[in-house]
Design a protein around this motif. Structure first.
Motif, mmCIF file in Angstrom:
data_model
loop_
_atom_site.group_PDB
_atom_site.id
_atom_site.type_symbol
_atom_site.label_atom_id
_atom_site.label_comp_id
_atom_site.label_asym_id
_atom_site.label_seq_id
_atom_site.Cartn_x
_atom_site.Cartn_y
_atom_site.Cartn_z
ATOM 1 N N PHE A 35 42.366 39.941 37.320
ATOM 2 C CA PHE A 35 43.627 39.760 38.307
ATOM 3 C C PHE A 35 43.230 40.098 39.945
ATOM 4 C CE2 PHE A 35 47.134 42.101 40.288
ATOM 5 C CZ PHE A 35 47.922 41.068 40.852
ATOM 6 N N ILE A 36 42.277 41.447 39.883
ATOM 7 C CA ILE A 36 41.989 42.186 41.114
ATOM 8 C C ILE A 36 40.475 41.105 41.618
ATOM 9 C CG2 ILE A 36 43.172 44.222 40.516
ATOM 10 C CD1 ILE A 36 40.515 45.079 39.227
ATOM 11 N N ILE A 78 34.468 49.277 35.562
ATOM 12 C CA ILE A 78 34.641 49.294 37.284
ATOM 13 C C ILE A 78 32.640 49.714 37.818
ATOM 14 C CG2 ILE A 78 35.233 49.854 39.620
ATOM 15 C CD1 ILE A 78 37.844 49.070 38.513
ATOM 16 N N ILE A 136 47.390 33.805 38.116
ATOM 17 C CA ILE A 136 48.324 34.381 38.246
ATOM 18 C C ILE A 136 48.122 35.321 39.437
ATOM 19 C CG2 ILE A 136 50.224 36.495 37.972
ATOM 20 C CD1 ILE A 136 49.465 36.334 34.785
ATOM 21 N N LEU A 169 44.070 41.656 27.690
ATOM 22 C CA LEU A 169 45.569 42.305 29.194
ATOM 23 C C LEU A 169 44.175 42.666 29.843
ATOM 24 C CD1 LEU A 169 48.564 44.133 27.855
ATOM 25 C CD2 LEU A 169 48.096 41.995 29.206
ATOM 26 N N PRO A 208 52.849 43.603 31.585
ATOM 27 C CA PRO A 208 51.875 44.496 32.065
ATOM 28 C C PRO A 208 52.122 44.525 33.855
ATOM 29 C CG PRO A 208 50.899 41.582 31.460
ATOM 30 C CD PRO A 208 52.167 42.645 30.766
ATOM 31 N N THR A 241 45.348 46.278 44.662
ATOM 32 C CA THR A 241 45.045 44.630 45.247
ATOM 33 C C THR A 241 46.382 44.108 45.165
ATOM 34 O OG1 THR A 241 43.191 45.576 43.762
ATOM 35 C CG2 THR A 241 43.615 43.116 44.045
ATOM 36 N N ALA A 242 47.111 44.036 44.595
ATOM 37 C CA ALA A 242 48.147 43.421 43.949
ATOM 38 C C ALA A 242 49.160 43.380 45.871
ATOM 39 C CB ALA A 242 49.473 43.558 43.603
ATOM 40 N N ILE A 291 37.627 41.210 40.203
ATOM 41 C CA ILE A 291 36.218 41.552 39.697
ATOM 42 C C ILE A 291 36.260 40.611 38.070
ATOM 43 C CG2 ILE A 291 35.983 43.048 41.270
ATOM 44 C CD1 ILE A 291 36.537 44.736 38.678
ATOM 45 N N LEU A 317 46.152 56.321 37.532
ATOM 46 C CA LEU A 317 44.954 55.938 38.056
ATOM 47 C C LEU A 317 44.812 54.339 37.775
ATOM 48 C CD1 LEU A 317 42.617 57.263 38.971
ATOM 49 C CD2 LEU A 317 41.403 57.547 36.415
ATOM 50 N N THR A 318 44.657 53.801 36.324
ATOM 51 C CA THR A 318 44.967 51.900 36.130
ATOM 52 C C THR A 318 45.282 51.317 37.203
ATOM 53 O OG1 THR A 318 44.223 52.897 33.421
ATOM 54 C CG2 THR A 318 43.862 50.753 34.611
ATOM 55 N N ILE A 357 39.302 52.405 32.959
ATOM 56 C CA ILE A 357 39.737 51.010 33.818
ATOM 57 C C ILE A 357 37.809 51.703 34.992
ATOM 58 C CG2 ILE A 357 40.599 52.708 34.948
ATOM 59 C CD1 ILE A 357 41.396 48.531 34.996
ATOM 60 N N PHE A 375 44.279 50.550 40.944
ATOM 61 C CA PHE A 375 43.773 49.052 41.215
ATOM 62 C C PHE A 375 44.297 47.714 41.177
ATOM 63 C CE2 PHE A 375 41.026 52.447 39.119
ATOM 64 C CZ PHE A 375 39.986 52.373 40.118
ATOM 65 N N ILE A 376 45.184 48.158 40.401
ATOM 66 C CA ILE A 376 46.100 46.738 40.153
ATOM 67 C C ILE A 376 47.434 46.422 41.641
ATOM 68 C CG2 ILE A 376 47.355 45.128 38.531
ATOM 69 C CD1 ILE A 376 46.242 46.052 36.411
ATOM 70 N N LEU A 387 50.830 34.763 28.534
ATOM 71 C CA LEU A 387 49.646 35.749 28.820
ATOM 72 C C LEU A 387 50.318 36.661 27.144
ATOM 73 C CD1 LEU A 387 47.153 37.837 28.706
ATOM 74 C CD2 LEU A 387 48.067 38.210 31.276
ATOM 75 N N PHE A 407 50.280 43.409 36.732
ATOM 76 C CA PHE A 407 49.789 42.665 37.558
ATOM 77 C C PHE A 407 50.823 41.469 37.159
ATOM 78 C CE2 PHE A 407 47.444 42.467 33.455
ATOM 79 C CZ PHE A 407 47.306 41.284 33.219
ATOM 80 N N ALA A 427 43.579 41.515 33.847
ATOM 81 C CA ALA A 427 43.627 42.859 34.984
ATOM 82 C C ALA A 427 42.789 42.599 35.561
ATOM 83 C CB ALA A 427 44.438 43.865 34.292
ATOM 84 N N ARG A 444 50.364 33.555 42.845
ATOM 85 C CA ARG A 444 51.210 34.686 44.268
ATOM 86 C C ARG A 444 51.595 34.476 45.192
ATOM 87 N NH1 ARG A 444 48.628 40.104 44.860
ATOM 88 N NH2 ARG A 444 47.409 38.802 44.564
ATOM 89 N N VAL A 484 37.630 48.062 44.632
ATOM 90 C CA VAL A 484 37.613 46.850 43.989
ATOM 91 C C VAL A 484 36.580 46.403 44.613
ATOM 92 C CG1 VAL A 484 38.593 44.899 43.403
ATOM 93 C CG2 VAL A 484 39.955 46.804 42.481
#
Lengths: 275, 310
Positions: A212-213, A124, A228, A205, B143, B251-252, A215, B243-244, A120, B247-248, A249, B145, A209, A232, B263
């Motif tokens: 979702f964030i 990024i 998604i 996936l 997942p 942010t969430a 980017i 770690l992965t 990741i 980020f999620i 998904l 998210f 992801a 929220r 991000v």
């Protein structure tokens, strides 16, 4: 899932879902009742109705249509990245496995270093340079994805090059490229295909992801991940905005994983019998 | 042991150099002229030239890389393009939330995962075992998210037990930590179950029972200790997920940690911040792996020094 009949039924269901999804993605502009950005100001956050099958989102956009267009992103990224991966893996993996020597050492050292770098982070970092968007995600995931498949192909080639039919071909003076085409690729292709199916699930996936964030694929174009994320904010009034893309998904990822693993099982059996 | 530590540290150096080179290249090839951003919009040519010299940006790339490396060692990453704040400060603010969250998640995942896994192995085929299989299947397939909005809907929107998002008091940590821990929990539970049930099938277990040990003693003395090594590997590998996930999850839930900040930096095209967070994350990752490698060989002297254990 051990009994043969139920397993076949389940795999059949998964495979049909994948085919259906591919169809939906390809023909999205013709199937979808609305465009992904058409806003219906009269029906904001509408409940499901004959007019909007799965309701509408906060801007009055049809959720069903957006899901269909989102399938294009998911499958586009999945298939696109995997094609690049397969191309690189077959090229570099067979070269390194067949000729060994410096290419092999270089490949191994380089991929070792890549593995030490969390996926990741690299994705990024690349998105940081390329900027968010479909193309950026495609590049980022391709860069992250190629090493493991290449190592797999290399490992398989190492075994194949010692087989009698390869040795026989070598002794008749056949050039390496011919051996690769006639003897290596046909043996590799099934494993590569089966493993790819599982990898595509992971890529879909990953794309979701990243979207979702924020980017990944950028609005107004829909991605299941960004749908998604947007949904929220309306959890209280309209939880289905999160539910439908999450369901699409999950079904996609589960189907691809099961089919891929089934293929691996099945083909390994055939390989063992035939060798 | 001393030799092992030195050897491992030396092996980590090329990896870290590779990572630093990648991050440097990213900044070097990134579009836009950093000097203009540092000097400000209205700076004239002379001022720009001064800044360029001051930051060494007129030097050839390899000199710049050395400079980048030595600055990074002092945790000096320059200033943010976005709000002109020193990046060291931004990063320092982000470390605490991320580390707190990761620590809570790993504690939760290890206790819950090990309990589930060991119970499942001990009561193989019974209800506990089936529950643990379902939990690990869910933890691996759902997942984070998707899990995050689901849990928020249930526990924050409907039940109002926890806040929807934010950071500050302990109550804000619960939901994100659970989401972050889901996958590692499943992973650890699976490993614990497999390795414990494997051990339970060994002959020395029968011997232990035969000499009159109680079930608890057998578990403590034989099963637990043998399975621990495998479980520890699982815990180690979970740091990758953490770690992965950070980020999620950050942010969430709007947590101002390193993941969230990187991000944001990508969205703002704030290259030096991306460089700094990437480098820091990668450094932590390599160091944790190194520590784990050392722990394995301390726990199990059979593991030899050469090569990776996996």
């Amino acid at each position: 899932m051990k009994s043969g009949f139920f397993r076949s039924l389940w795999i059949g269901l998964c495979a049909s879902y994948i085919l259906l999804l591919i169809g939906a993605a390809v023909f999205a502009p013709w199937i979808a009742p609305y465009s992904y950005e058409t806003q219906n100001r009269e029906a904001i956050l509408a409940a499901p109705s004959p007019k909007h099958w799965l309701g509408t989102d906060e801007l009055g956009r049809d959720v069903f249509s957006r899901l269909l267009y989102g399938a294009r992103v998911s499958l586009g990224i999945g298939l696109g990245v995997e094609s690049i991966t397969i191309f690189v893996a077959l090229l570099l993996g067979t070269l390194a496995g067949y000729f060994r020597g410096k290419i092999d050492t270089l490949l191994m050292r380089f991929t070792d270093a890549m593995f030490a770098f969390p996926d990741i982070l690299l994705a990024i970092l690349i998105l940081g340079i390329s900027g968010p968007g479909f193309q950026g995600v495609l590049i980022a995931l391709a860069v992250v994805n190629w090493p493991s498949m290449t190592r797999l192909v290399r490992g398989l080639t190492l075994v194949l090059r010692e087989k009698d039919f390869v040795l026989a071909a070598q002794s008749t003076g056949a050039p390496g490229s011919w051996i690769a085409r006639k003897h290596l690729f046909p043996h590799l292709i099934r494993t590569v295909f089966a493993v790819s199916t599982v990898e595509i699930a992971g890529l879909i996936l990953a794309e979701s992801a990243l979207s979702f964030i924020g980017i990944g694929v950028q609005p107004p174009y829909p991605s299941w991940g960004s749908m998604i994320s947007n949904g929220r904010d309306f959890m209280r009034s309209q939880p289905s905005l999160v539910f439908y893309p999450a369901l699409a998904l999950s079904m996609t990822v589960i189907s691809l994983t099961f089919v891929g693993e089934w293929l691996q099982d099945r083909w390994q059996l055939i390989d063992r019998k035939s060798s | 042991m001393g030799r092992l530590i030195t050897q491992r540290l030396l092996l980590a150096i090329p990896t870290l150099l590779f990572i630093s080179l990648l991050t440097f290249c990213m900044g070097y090839f990134a579009p836009g002229d950093p000097v203009r951003i540092i000097a400000g919009e209205k700076a004239d040519d002379a001022a720009i030239e001064r800044v360029r010299q001051q930051y060494g940006l007129d030097q050839p790339p390899h000199i710049q890389y050395l400079r980048f490396l030595t600055n990074a060692l002092r945790l000096d990453f320059g200033i943010s393009y976005y709000n002109q704040r020193p990046i060291g400060q931004i990063v320092r603010e982000g470390i605490l939330p991320t580390a707190t969250l990761a620590l809570c998640a790993i504690l939760l995942a290890s206790t819950l995962g090990m309990t589930l896994g060991f119970l499942a192995a001990w009561y193989q085929g019974r209800a506990v075992d089936k529950i643990s299989i379902v939990v690990s299947l869910l933890g691996i397939t759902v997942p984070n998210f998707v899990l995050a909005p689901l849990l928020v809907y249930l526990f924050a929107v409907q039940l109002r037990w926890f806040p929807v998002a934010g950071w500050g008091q302990w109550i804000y940590i619960v939901l994100p930590a659970v989401v972050l821990a889901a996958r590692p929990t499943a992973f650890i539970a699976r490993l614990a179950r497999t390795s414990a049930s494997e051990t339970l099938g060994q002959e020395f277990i029968r011997t232990a029972y035969a000499k009159g040990l109680s079930g608890f003693q057998v578990f403590k003395g034989h099963v637990f200790r043998n399975a621990m090594l495998v479980v520890l590997t699982g815990i180690g590998n979970s740091f990758g997920f953490l770690l992965t996930g950070s980020f999620i999850v950050e942010t969430a839930f709007g947590i101002p940690g390193l993941g969230y900040k990187s991000v944001q930096a990508v969205l703002q095209r704030d290259y030096p911040v991306i460089q700094a967070t990437t480098l820091l994350f990668a450094f932590l990752f390599v160091m944790i792996n190194l520590l784990l490698d050392l722990t394995y060989s301390w726990l199990d002297p059979r593991i030899k020094v050469q090569g990776r254990t996996s």
